[in-house]
Design an enzyme around this catalytic site. Sequence first.
Site, short mmCIF file in Angstrom:
data_model
loop_
_atom_site.label_atom_id
_atom_site.label_comp_id
_atom_site.label_asym_id
_atom_site.label_seq_id
_atom_site.Cartn_x
_atom_site.Cartn_y
_atom_site.Cartn_z
N HIS A 468 0.80 -1.22 0.00
CA HIS A 468 0.00 0.00 0.00
C HIS A 468 0.84 1.27 0.00
CE1 HIS A 468 -3.38 -2.50 2.10
NE2 HIS A 468 -3.24 -2.81 0.82
C1 LIG Z 1 0.29 -7.12 -5.09
C2 LIG Z 1 -0.67 -6.07 -4.61
C3 LIG Z 1 -1.74 -6.45 -3.80
C4 LIG Z 1 -2.64 -5.47 -3.36
N1 LIG Z 1 -3.77 -5.88 -2.70
C5 LIG Z 1 -4.78 -4.99 -2.54
C6 LIG Z 1 -6.06 -5.42 -2.13
O1 LIG Z 1 -6.31 -6.62 -1.90
N2 LIG Z 1 -7.04 -4.49 -2.01
C7 LIG Z 1 -6.81 -3.17 -2.26
O2 LIG Z 1 -7.73 -2.36 -2.09
N3 LIG Z 1 -5.60 -2.74 -2.63
C8 LIG Z 1 -4.60 -3.62 -2.82
N4 LIG Z 1 -3.40 -3.19 -3.31
C9 LIG Z 1 -3.18 -1.74 -3.49
C10 LIG Z 1 -3.97 -1.10 -4.62
O3 LIG Z 1 -4.17 -2.00 -5.68
C11 LIG Z 1 -3.22 0.14 -5.08
O4 LIG Z 1 -2.98 0.98 -3.98
C12 LIG Z 1 -3.99 0.94 -6.12
O5 LIG Z 1 -4.33 0.12 -7.21
C13 LIG Z 1 -3.16 2.14 -6.58
O6 LIG Z 1 -3.83 2.83 -7.59
P1 LIG Z 1 -3.12 3.99 -8.42
O7 LIG Z 1 -4.14 4.54 -9.33
O8 LIG Z 1 -2.44 4.90 -7.46
O9 LIG Z 1 -1.94 3.30 -9.24
P2 LIG Z 1 -1.92 2.01 -10.18
O10 LIG Z 1 -3.20 1.26 -10.11
O11 LIG Z 1 -0.68 1.27 -9.84
O12 LIG Z 1 -1.85 2.62 -11.65
C14 LIG Z 1 -0.73 3.25 -12.20
C15 LIG Z 1 -0.70 2.94 -13.69
O13 LIG Z 1 0.21 3.82 -14.34
C16 LIG Z 1 1.00 3.09 -15.27
N5 LIG Z 1 2.26 3.82 -15.41
C17 LIG Z 1 3.14 4.11 -14.43
N6 LIG Z 1 4.17 4.82 -14.91
C18 LIG Z 1 3.93 4.99 -16.24
C19 LIG Z 1 4.65 5.65 -17.27
N7 LIG Z 1 5.80 6.28 -17.03
N8 LIG Z 1 4.12 5.62 -18.52
C20 LIG Z 1 2.95 4.97 -18.77
N9 LIG Z 1 2.24 4.33 -17.82
C21 LIG Z 1 2.73 4.34 -16.56
C22 LIG Z 1 1.15 1.73 -14.61
O14 LIG Z 1 1.54 0.73 -15.53
C23 LIG Z 1 -0.24 1.53 -14.02
O15 LIG Z 1 -1.11 0.95 -14.94
C24 LIG Z 1 -2.45 -4.11 -3.72
C25 LIG Z 1 -1.38 -3.75 -4.53
C26 LIG Z 1 -0.50 -4.71 -4.99
C27 LIG Z 1 0.62 -4.30 -5.88
#
Ligand SMILES: Cc1cc2nc3c(=O)[nH]c(=O)nc-3n(C[C@H](O)[C@H](O)[C@H](O)COP(=O)(O)OP(=O)(O)OC[C@H]3O[C@@H](n4cnc5c(N)ncnc54)[C@H](O)[C@@H]3O)c2cc1C
Length: 552
Positions: A468
Amino acid sequence: MKPMQADFVIVGSGSAGAVMADRLSADGKHSVIVVEYGGTDIGPFIQMPAALSYPMNMSRYDWGYESEPEPHLGGRRLACPRGKVIGGSSSINGMVYVRGHARDYDNWDEQGAKGWAYKDVLPYFERMESSHGGQDGWRGTDGPLHVTRGPRKNPLYHAFVEAGQQAGFEMTEDYNGEKQEGFGPMEMTAWNGRRWSAANAYLKPALKRPNLTMVNGLARRVIFDGKRATGIEIARGSSIETITANREVILAASSLNSPKLLKLSGIGPADELGQHGIEVLADRPGVGANLQDHLELYIQQECTQPISLYSKLNLFSKGLIGLEWLLFKSGLGATNHFESAAFLRSKAGVEYPDIQYHFLPVAIRYDGKSPAKSHGFQAHVGPMRSKSRGTVTLRSADPNDAPVIQFNYMSHEEDWADFRHCIRLTRDIFGQDAFTPYRGREIAPGDDVTSDEALDNFIRSEVESAYHPSGTCRMGAADDPMAVVDPECRVIGVEGLRLADSSIFPRIPNGNLNGPSTMVGEKASDHILGKAPLPPSNKQPWINPRWETSDR
Ligand SMILES: Cc1cc2nc3c(=O)[nH]c(=O)nc-3n(C[C@H](O)[C@H](O)[C@H](O)COP(=O)(O)OP(=O)(O)OC[C@H]3O[C@@H](n4cnc5c(N)ncnc54)[C@H](O)[C@@H]3O)c2cc1C
């Protein structure tokens, strides 16, 4: 080749980015490009909920980051998976669904994120959800994000909840409703037997619109004309291209990649940018600071009856489970197996829960590695509001380099007492009568690990990230020097640039972060479109009337 341009250019199609791709393109008036480095999510590893430990270990779907050696954990490097696939981390996560506690958001508002108190964010949680089984009147019922509960067929799920009651704790039928505190069923983002990622819920349906386009490439930096963001530079294969934003650039690249992108674009601490020869556009010391995470321990117990999922871990059983799932989307493949939960307060005087439990009817690590060699069950337990803070910094000015991630886990003295308490509390729960028909030897930490020193050694060597990471581009008042975005998600110090994802959380919420990240995407969309925010809610959360005098 035709130059690429759109009204809004979004970087990242994850939990927040996919939502914005959908909402910003919904009325057909604006053209939207979403840039995603990862590829397709087709196939059972991502779509079958029970396969959750596979994609987080696959370089095809995961950025493959790890922490720097953690000084308080004996120099261990901890795995730090991040989704690199459409849907981002929601496509590789554990699918556990938690909104967070009402007070978490009140705290955001108090820290300067005005307009993000519980009363303000609750309508967005309701807008995004289609809850199946949640508390009437408290949950959304027609949003894109389906939230379900597992069938709870295994008796161990019920033993856990009953044990909590026997230990004197609260029960809750819906920790995402009025009352987070207590033991009860856990919720997941799975629907019709499939992982209900941000890609399935938002992105794929939205991509049918002619005004939304997805571009596969690596965003390298934001391009500016003076202080105004005008587009982004991306790498596609061996070519470097530009995508022009007529209105705004929006970063949603996650708590690890969004601060990296800002810094590569000249927005961050001036001294750090200077070290890498990057010209400073806005000196913002908060970029990459305030890194937070949840840590957890797996407390494992042998099960004396052959009822745990241990007998399903062999290849033959996995094959059968996979086949049933492929044919019917049902059976043990259709759940993440986190079907019971608890949110507890560590002591009298703590107003709302600060400990989270996930319960599993098998003894195995989250990443699927080193399962116990017997029937067993386990709790994932950890404190929710550690005061430890870390940083995300640049390794170099090369966009291909991974960021430097230093959590400083367990750097606050209270962390140790909190974790010791979590272990002893779990023993108290597993020691209740409800577990008497099942309780065998304690596998981990082990019956002889009891002194503070022995527990500390176990914590130091075994504690793992709950994955997280968050908080690295904190939202706050525009005149707060450590804030990175203002309460409308505008990056402070420049124009035409927003950032909305898990990096803007001022403080980590109480639970897993996919729900809060999705909510951020929902609310940010209204700010970007200049819409009035949804009317505030007047619902009041349940707070334990005994909180000042008792932990239960
Ligand atoms: C293994 C794991 C288990 C988890 N388990 C849970 C759970 O059970 N329940 C829960 O609620 N949360 C869980 N989480 C946490 C939750 O999924 C994340 O906190 C949340 O998805 C983050 O969302 P975000 O929009 O910040 O980023 P992300 O969903 O990570 O999205 C970022 C996106 O940007 C893209 N990106 C990044 N840099 C670039 C770039 N330079 N150029 C183009 N594209 C790029 C990435 O490829 C990705 O698709 C877990 C996370 C992980 C990794």
